[in-house]
Design an enzyme around this catalytic site. Structure first.
Site, PDB file in Angstrom:
ATOM      1  N   ASN A 290      24.024 -25.948   7.033  1.00 19.05           N
ATOM      2  CA  ASN A 290      25.340 -26.572   6.825  1.00 19.05           C
ATOM      3  C   ASN A 290      25.613 -27.718   7.802  1.00 19.05           C
ATOM      4  O   ASN A 290      26.727 -28.241   7.853  1.00 19.05           O
ATOM      5  CB  ASN A 290      26.451 -25.516   6.911  1.00 19.05           C
ATOM      6  CG  ASN A 290      26.427 -24.793   8.256  1.00 19.05           C
ATOM      7  OD1 ASN A 290      25.673 -25.164   9.159  1.00 19.05           O
ATOM      8  ND2 ASN A 290      27.254 -23.759   8.375  1.00 19.05           N
TER       9      ASN A 290
ATOM     10  N   GLU B 140      19.775 -18.695   9.883  1.00 12.51           N
ATOM     11  CA  GLU B 140      19.243 -20.048  10.075  1.00 12.51           C
ATOM     12  C   GLU B 140      18.167 -20.060  11.163  1.00 12.51           C
ATOM     13  O   GLU B 140      17.176 -20.795  11.064  1.00 12.51           O
ATOM     14  CB  GLU B 140      20.381 -21.010  10.434  1.00 12.51           C
ATOM     15  CG  GLU B 140      21.286 -21.322   9.245  1.00 12.51           C
ATOM     16  CD  GLU B 140      22.499 -22.162   9.629  1.00 12.51           C
ATOM     17  OE1 GLU B 140      22.912 -23.001   8.806  1.00 12.51           O
ATOM     18  OE2 GLU B 140      23.033 -21.960  10.739  1.00 12.51           O
TER      19      GLU B 140
ATOM     20  N   ASP C 145      23.343 -15.550  22.632  1.00  5.18           N
ATOM     21  CA  ASP C 145      24.660 -15.865  22.060  1.00  5.18           C
ATOM     22  C   ASP C 145      25.751 -15.608  23.103  1.00  5.18           C
ATOM     23  O   ASP C 145      26.503 -14.629  23.029  1.00  5.18           O
ATOM     24  CB  ASP C 145      24.889 -15.013  20.803  1.00  5.18           C
ATOM     25  CG  ASP C 145      26.205 -15.345  20.114  1.00  5.18           C
ATOM     26  OD1 ASP C 145      26.792 -16.408  20.442  1.00  5.18           O
ATOM     27  OD2 ASP C 145      26.640 -14.547  19.266  1.00  5.18           O
TER      28      ASP C 145
ATOM     29  N   SER D  29      28.488 -17.172  23.669  1.00  8.89           N
ATOM     30  CA  SER D  29      29.860 -17.299  23.159  1.00  8.89           C
ATOM     31  C   SER D  29      30.258 -16.109  22.287  1.00  8.89           C
ATOM     32  O   SER D  29      31.420 -15.986  21.885  1.00  8.89           O
ATOM     33  CB  SER D  29      29.998 -18.596  22.356  1.00  8.89           C
ATOM     34  OG  SER D  29      29.011 -18.639  21.332  1.00  8.89           O
TER      35      SER D  29
ATOM     36  N   HIS E  62     -16.427   8.179  -1.330  1.00 10.67           N
ATOM     37  CA  HIS E  62     -16.756   9.540  -1.771  1.00 10.67           C
ATOM     38  C   HIS E  62     -15.604  10.108  -2.596  1.00 10.67           C
ATOM     39  O   HIS E  62     -14.435   9.944  -2.239  1.00 10.67           O
ATOM     40  CB  HIS E  62     -16.995  10.424  -0.543  1.00 10.67           C
ATOM     41  CG  HIS E  62     -17.073  11.886  -0.856  1.00 10.67           C
ATOM     42  ND1 HIS E  62     -16.061  12.784  -0.545  1.00 10.67           N
ATOM     43  CD2 HIS E  62     -18.042  12.614  -1.460  1.00 10.67           C
ATOM     44  CE1 HIS E  62     -16.417  13.995  -0.929  1.00 10.67           C
ATOM     45  NE2 HIS E  62     -17.608  13.925  -1.490  1.00 10.67           N
TER      46      HIS E  62
ATOM     47  N   GLU F 164     -17.440   6.769  -6.793  1.00 17.65           N
ATOM     48  CA  GLU F 164     -18.001   8.004  -7.336  1.00 17.65           C
ATOM     49  C   GLU F 164     -17.169   8.534  -8.489  1.00 17.65           C
ATOM     50  O   GLU F 164     -15.936   8.470  -8.459  1.00 17.65           O
ATOM     51  CB  GLU F 164     -18.101   9.065  -6.239  1.00 17.65           C
ATOM     52  CG  GLU F 164     -18.807  10.324  -6.714  1.00 17.65           C
ATOM     53  CD  GLU F 164     -19.062  11.322  -5.599  1.00 17.65           C
ATOM     54  OE1 GLU F 164     -19.822  12.274  -5.840  1.00 17.65           O
ATOM     55  OE2 GLU F 164     -18.493  11.158  -4.499  1.00 17.65           O
TER      56      GLU F 164
ATOM     57  N   ASP G 153     -17.028  12.123 -10.698  1.00 17.36           N
ATOM     58  CA  ASP G 153     -17.469  13.486 -11.000  1.00 17.36           C
ATOM     59  C   ASP G 153     -17.073  13.798 -12.437  1.00 17.36           C
ATOM     60  O   ASP G 153     -15.883  13.928 -12.738  1.00 17.36           O
ATOM     61  CB  ASP G 153     -16.795  14.489 -10.058  1.00 17.36           C
ATOM     62  CG  ASP G 153     -17.400  14.470  -8.667  1.00 17.36           C
ATOM     63  OD1 ASP G 153     -18.278  13.634  -8.432  1.00 17.36           O
ATOM     64  OD2 ASP G 153     -16.984  15.287  -7.825  1.00 17.36           O
TER      65      ASP G 153
ATOM     66  N   HIS H 237     -12.575  17.194  -9.375  1.00 19.81           N
ATOM     67  CA  HIS H 237     -13.472  17.923  -8.482  1.00 19.81           C
ATOM     68  C   HIS H 237     -13.657  19.312  -9.060  1.00 19.81           C
ATOM     69  O   HIS H 237     -12.759  20.155  -8.981  1.00 19.81           O
ATOM     70  CB  HIS H 237     -12.882  17.985  -7.075  1.00 19.81           C
ATOM     71  CG  HIS H 237     -13.913  18.273  -6.027  1.00 19.81           C
ATOM     72  ND1 HIS H 237     -13.590  18.634  -4.746  1.00 19.81           N
ATOM     73  CD2 HIS H 237     -15.269  18.246  -6.075  1.00 19.81           C
ATOM     74  CE1 HIS H 237     -14.698  18.812  -4.049  1.00 19.81           C
ATOM     75  NE2 HIS H 237     -15.724  18.586  -4.839  1.00 19.81           N
TER      76      HIS H 237
ATOM     77  N   GLU I   1     -21.751  11.854 -10.804  1.00 22.85           N
ATOM     78  CA  GLU I   1     -22.126  13.254 -10.613  1.00 22.85           C
ATOM     79  C   GLU I   1     -21.822  13.931 -11.944  1.00 22.85           C
ATOM     80  O   GLU I   1     -20.669  14.172 -12.290  1.00 22.85           O
ATOM     81  CB  GLU I   1     -21.346  13.886  -9.464  1.00 22.85           C
ATOM     82  CG  GLU I   1     -21.899  15.255  -9.113  1.00 22.85           C
ATOM     83  CD  GLU I   1     -21.299  15.831  -7.848  1.00 22.85           C
ATOM     84  OE1 GLU I   1     -21.043  17.051  -7.841  1.00 22.85           O
ATOM     85  OE2 GLU I   1     -21.080  15.075  -6.893  1.00 22.85           O
TER      86      GLU I   1
ATOM     87  N   LYS J  99     -29.171  10.525 -12.886  1.00 20.48           N
ATOM     88  CA  LYS J  99     -30.470  11.048 -13.268  1.00 20.48           C
ATOM     89  C   LYS J  99     -31.065  10.215 -14.406  1.00 20.48           C
ATOM     90  O   LYS J  99     -30.335   9.718 -15.264  1.00 20.48           O
ATOM     91  CB  LYS J  99     -30.338  12.497 -13.723  1.00 20.48           C
ATOM     92  CG  LYS J  99     -30.376  13.490 -12.579  1.00 20.48           C
ATOM     93  CD  LYS J  99     -31.804  13.658 -12.097  1.00 20.48           C
ATOM     94  CE  LYS J  99     -31.878  14.711 -11.002  1.00 20.48           C
ATOM     95  NZ  LYS J  99     -33.255  14.917 -10.558  1.00 20.48           N
TER      96      LYS J  99
ATOM     97  N   ARG K 235     -27.888   7.547  -0.048  1.00 23.32           N
ATOM     98  CA  ARG K 235     -26.436   7.746  -0.084  1.00 23.32           C
ATOM     99  C   ARG K 235     -26.104   8.993   0.728  1.00 23.32           C
ATOM    100  O   ARG K 235     -26.729  10.042   0.542  1.00 23.32           O
ATOM    101  CB  ARG K 235     -25.934   7.903  -1.513  1.00 23.32           C
ATOM    102  CG  ARG K 235     -24.420   8.106  -1.607  1.00 23.32           C
ATOM    103  CD  ARG K 235     -23.952   8.150  -3.062  1.00 23.32           C
ATOM    104  NE  ARG K 235     -22.522   8.400  -3.140  1.00 23.32           N
ATOM    105  CZ  ARG K 235     -21.970   9.623  -3.162  1.00 23.32           C
ATOM    106  NH1 ARG K 235     -22.741  10.699  -3.129  1.00 23.32           N
ATOM    107  NH2 ARG K 235     -20.666   9.764  -3.229  1.00 23.32           N
TER     108      ARG K 235
ATOM    109  N   ILE L 230      11.388   3.298  23.644  1.00 29.85           N
ATOM    110  CA  ILE L 230      10.551   2.101  23.763  1.00 29.85           C
ATOM    111  C   ILE L 230       9.140   2.555  24.115  1.00 29.85           C
ATOM    112  O   ILE L 230       8.958   3.519  24.867  1.00 29.85           O
ATOM    113  CB  ILE L 230      11.095   1.145  24.850  1.00 29.85           C
ATOM    114  CG1 ILE L 230      12.527   0.719  24.497  1.00 29.85           C
ATOM    115  CG2 ILE L 230      10.209  -0.079  25.009  1.00 29.85           C
ATOM    116  CD1 ILE L 230      13.198  -0.119  25.568  1.00 29.85           C
TER     117      ILE L 230
END
Length: 641
Positions: free
Chosen positions: A23, A32, A57, A59, A177, A207, A209, A222, A256, A307, A411, A514
Site C-alpha cells: 500500500n 508484507e 516493532d 511502536s 521389501h 515387491e 506377493d 502378506h 513372490e 521363477k 537380493r 526450546i
C-alpha cells in the site's frame, strides 16, 4: 569505504521495500514482511519470524517503519560465524575484491576463475555501488553462503553423472521389501500408495506377493497374515502410471508367486496388457549372455523377477517346478498356516505357468547352491538371501560373495522375525557388493536414512555404480579384512560443526519449550570405518546455536562410506529427541564452509533448518581440494597445488 558499506543494508533493503510495500505507506505489516523475505529468497521459520517482528516493532502497532525494518533485516542476516569467514578473506574487513573472492573459492575447491567470481557478485550482491565496482559486501557474501550453491552435496551429483553402460550387477539398485504394506507385516493395510511413494523416491525394485483371489483374479497381500488384500491388476496399473516418473532406468518387479497356474496366466495377461511395450518379454540380443545388459540399454523397460521353467519344462503345466525354496522366497513372518512342517510356505508346491515364465528374462530366481555352482550359471540367474544368510556369507566368504556379486544379482530381504517392519543395516550388504538390498520403505529411521543417502547421487535415479573393486570377477576385496587391499585409501575426514539455524521446536505440547541441540556425526562403512562422535549440547537455543566443535575420522575405504549428520534435542530424563538428519556418501561431499539442509524422519525437508560446517579431507597429510566420485581412477583425488 566504511561509510559506503555501512549504508549497504539500508540501500539493499530499500531497493526491495518499494516492491514489498503493497500500500506504499512506508510501513510494513507482518504479511508484507513475509513478502519481502520471499522476494529476497530467505526462508524463515514462522515462529522465529513472528518473534523477530515483535522484537523490532518498538511502536507496538503491528507495523514496522523504515528504521524498524532495517533492524529486522540486520537481525535476520546476522551470522557472526559467516562474518568471521568474510573478515578472514577481506583485507579491509568491508568488502571482498574479486581477487579475494577467488581466493575463497579456491579454498572451497570450486571454480576460482575471474568470470565465475564476477558472476557470483552479479547474482548475490544487491548493493548497486559494490556490484558496479565488482566488490562483494558482507551482505552479498551472506546471501551467497546461504544459497544452494554452498550446499554440502556436490551439485554435479544432482544429475545422472555416472557411467550407465555397465552390466546391471555393477550397480546398487534401490529396492523395497513387501512394498504393498503400509505399516507392520501382520495386521496392516495393503495399498497401492506405498508403491507410488517408493517409485517417486526413485526405488527401482518393488515387491509383489501374489496369491489366488476371488473370481479368478489374483491378489497381493502378506500371506497367512491379517493384512488386507488388493487386486494384482490394480497394483500393475499403479506401477504403469508411476514407473518412470522419478527415474528413466529399468524397474524390476520382484514376484513372490503363490498362485495356481490359472491365476498365474491371468497375472501374465495383466502384465502384458497393462505395461505394454515397456514390459521386457525377450532378450535384447540373440547372442549367448556373458553379462547382464546395462541400465542404459534397459532404459524405460520393466523387468519381471521370478521363477523360470527350464528348457525341458516349457509348456508342461504339470511340471513339478516349485517356486518356494527357502533361499528364493521369503518364508518368515506368517502367523498361521495349516502346513505344520514349514508354516511360511504355501500349502503345496505350486506349478509354474509358461505364460508367466516367458516374462522372466534377466532376473530368473533360483535357490543358491553355493558360489562355485553359481559361477557356472548364466548371469541372468539370481538368488535371494535373508539378512542373516547374507551376513553369514559376508563374514565367512566375503571375497567370494563380492566376486559373485560382480556378475550376478543378489537380493537381500529382512528377517521374518521383523514383524513390526523394522529394518536391518543395509551398509553391511553394500560392503559385500549386494545390489538389491530390500528395505521396508514405510519405516523411518537410521536404515532408511542410509538408503536415501546411498541413492542421493546420480540424480536420485535409483542406480548407483559400485566402486571398481566390487565390480571385478577376480576381486580380492574382503569387506571383513580391508587393510592394504583394493579400495584401501587411508583418508582423514575432519568436520568442524560450527552452528545451526532455525531448528524447530520438538515438544509442541509445551509452548515455552526450546530445544537443547547437539549434533552427532556418524560414519557408516566397512567395519573398521564405523564411528560416531558428538558435539556438546547448547541449552535453550534453536535459532542460532554455536558449537565450533571439531570432529575427526580416519577412513580406510572411503568409497563405501556414508556420512550422517544427526541433530538431537537433549533430554535429561529420557532418550534424546530426534530433530533432523542428513546422510551423504563421502564421495559426494564438498570441502570448505558448507550448509547442511536437514531432513525430517520421513525424508522430507526440514527447511529452513540447517547446519553450518567446515569440511577438510586429507590424504597422507595433504589437503584434498575435491573428492572424486570414482576414486579408483587415476584422478581419485585432486590435491592442492
Amino acid at each position: 569505504m566504511g561509510f559506503i558499506v555501512s549504508l549497504t543494508v539500508v540501500t539493499w533493503i530499500r531497493s526491495y521495500l518499494r516492491h514489498a510495500d503493497l500500500n506504499q505507506d512506508g510501513k510494513m505489516s507482518y504479511d508484507e514482511i513475509k513478502r519481502l523475505l520471499q522476494m529476497i529468497n530467505i526462508d524463515l521459520n514462522e515462529q522465529y519470524a513472528r518473534t523477530l517482528f515483535k522484537k523490532c516493532d518498538r511502536s507496538c502497532d503491528g507495523r514496522l517503519d523504515h528504521v524498524e525494518i532495517e533492524e529486522f533485516c540486520r537481525e535476520l542476516l546476522r551470522r557472526p560465524e559467516l562474518d568471521a569467514v568474510f573478515r578472514h578473506y577481506s583485507s579491509n574487513g568491508c568488502v571482498l575484491s574479486t581477487l579475494e573472492l577467488r581466493d575463497f573459492l579456491g579454498d572451497q575447491g570450486e571454480d576460482a576463475s575471474l568470470s565465475h567470481a564476477q558472476k557470483l557478485i552479479l547474482t548475490y550482491e544487491f548493493n548497486d555501488w559494490a556490484q558496479k565496482n565488482l566488490f562483494m559486501t558482507q551482505n552479498g557474501f551472506t546471501m551467497y553462503m546461504l544459497s544452494r550453491e554452498n550446499d554440502l552435496f556436490n551439485p554435479d551429483h544432482t544429475r545422472v553423472h555416472q557411467d550407465m553402460s555397465q552390466p546391471l550387477a555393477h550397480y546398487y539398485i534401490s529396492s523395497s521389501h513387501n512394498t504393498y504394506l503400509t505399516k507392520d507385516q501382520v495386521t496392516s493395510d495393503s495399498s497401492t500408495e506405498p508403491y507410488i511413494r517408493a517409485l517417486n523416491q526413485g526405488c527401482r525394485c518393488v515387491e509383489l506377493d501374489c496369491w489366488d483371489g476371488d473370481k479368478g483374479e489374483p491378489v497381493i497381500y502378506h500371506g497367512h497374515t491379517l493384512t488386507s488384500k488388493i487386486p494384482f491388476k490394480e497394483v500393475i496399473e499403479t506401477i504403469a502410471q508411476y514407473a518412470f516418473k522419478a527415474s528413466p532406468y529399468p524397474l524390476i518387479l520382484s514376484l513372490e508367486n503363490h498362485c495356481c497356474v490359472e491365476q498365474q496366466a491371468v497375472m501374465a495377461q495383466h502384465l502384458r496388457s497393462i505395461l505394454g511395450s515397456a514390459l521386457l518379454t525377450k532378450p535384447l540380443s540373440d547372442q549367448s549372455l556373458n553379462q547382464l545388459p546395462s541400465p542404459e540399454e534397459l532404459k524405460g523397460r520393466i523387468l519381471v523377477k521370478g521363477k523360470k521353467l527350464g528348457a525341458g519344462q516349457l509348456g508342461k503345466t504339470n511340471s513339478s517346478a516349485s517356486f518356494s525354496s527357502s533361499s528364493d522366497e521369503e518364508t518368515g513372518g506368517s502367523i498361521k498356516s495349516p502346513n505344520k512342517k514349514d508354516p511360511g510356505k504355501p500349502l503345496s508346491s505350486s506349478k509354474l505357468s509358461p505364460e508367466l515364465s516367458d516374462l522372466v528374462v534377466y532376473c530368473s530366481s533360483v535357490p543358491f547352491g553355493g558360489f562355485e555352482a553359481a559361477n557356472q550359471k548364466p548371469p541372468s540367474e539370481m538368488s535371494s538371501f535373508s539378512e542373516n544368510e547374507a551376513l553369514k556369507h559376508i563374514k565367512d566368504s566375503g571375497k567370494l560373495f563380492v566376486r559373485h556379486n560382480s556378475r550376478q544379482l543378489s537380493r537381500i530381504y529382512p528377517s521374518g522375525q521383523r514383524l513390526q517392519s523394522s529394518n536391518y543395516d543395509p551398509q553391511d550388504m553394500w560392503n559385500g557388493g549386494c545390489q538389491m538390498v530390500a528395505l521396508n520403505f514405510q519405516t523411518p529411521g537410521e536404515q532408511m536414512d542410509l538408503n536415501r543417502g546411498r541413492f542421493l547421487p546420480n540424480g536420485g535415479c535409483g542406480y548407483v555404480l559400485k566402486p571398481d573393486f566390487l565390480c571385478h570377477p577376480k576381486s580380492n576385496f574382503n569387506p571383513e579384512n580391508t587393510g592394504g587391499g583394493p579400495g584401501h585409501i587411508p583418508t582423514q575426514l575432519t568436520i568442524r560443526v560450527i552452528s545451526a539455524q532455525q531448528l524447530p521446536k520438538i515438544n509442541t505440547d509445551k509452548p515455552n519449550s526450546i530445544v537443547d541441540p547437539l549434533v552427532w556425526v556418524e560414519i557408516h562403512g566397512v567395519s573398521i570405518d564405523k564411528a560416531r562422535s558428538k558435539t556438546q549440547r547448547i541449552n535453550n537455543n534453536g535459532f542460532n546455536p554455536r558449537w565450533d566443535c571439531t570432529l575427526s575420522f580416519q577412513l580406510q575405504v572411503p568409497e563405501l562410506a556414508l556420512v550422517r549428520f544427526v541433530v538431537e534435542d537433549h533430554d535429561h530424563t529420557s532418550k534424546n529427541d530426534f530433530v533432523g538428519q542428513f546422510t551423504i556418501p563421502f564421495t559426494s561431499l564438498r570441502i570448505g564452509y558448507r550448509h547442511v539442509h536437514l531432513l525430517k524422519a520421513d525424508g522430507s525437508s526440514l527447511s529452513p533448518a540447517t547446519l553450518f560446517i567446515h569440511v577438510k579431507v586429507t590424504r597422507r597429510g595433504v589437503p584434498i581440494k575435491s573428492v572424486s566420485s570414482r576414486m579408483g581412477t587415476s584422478d581419485r583425488f585432486r590435491p592442492e597445488p
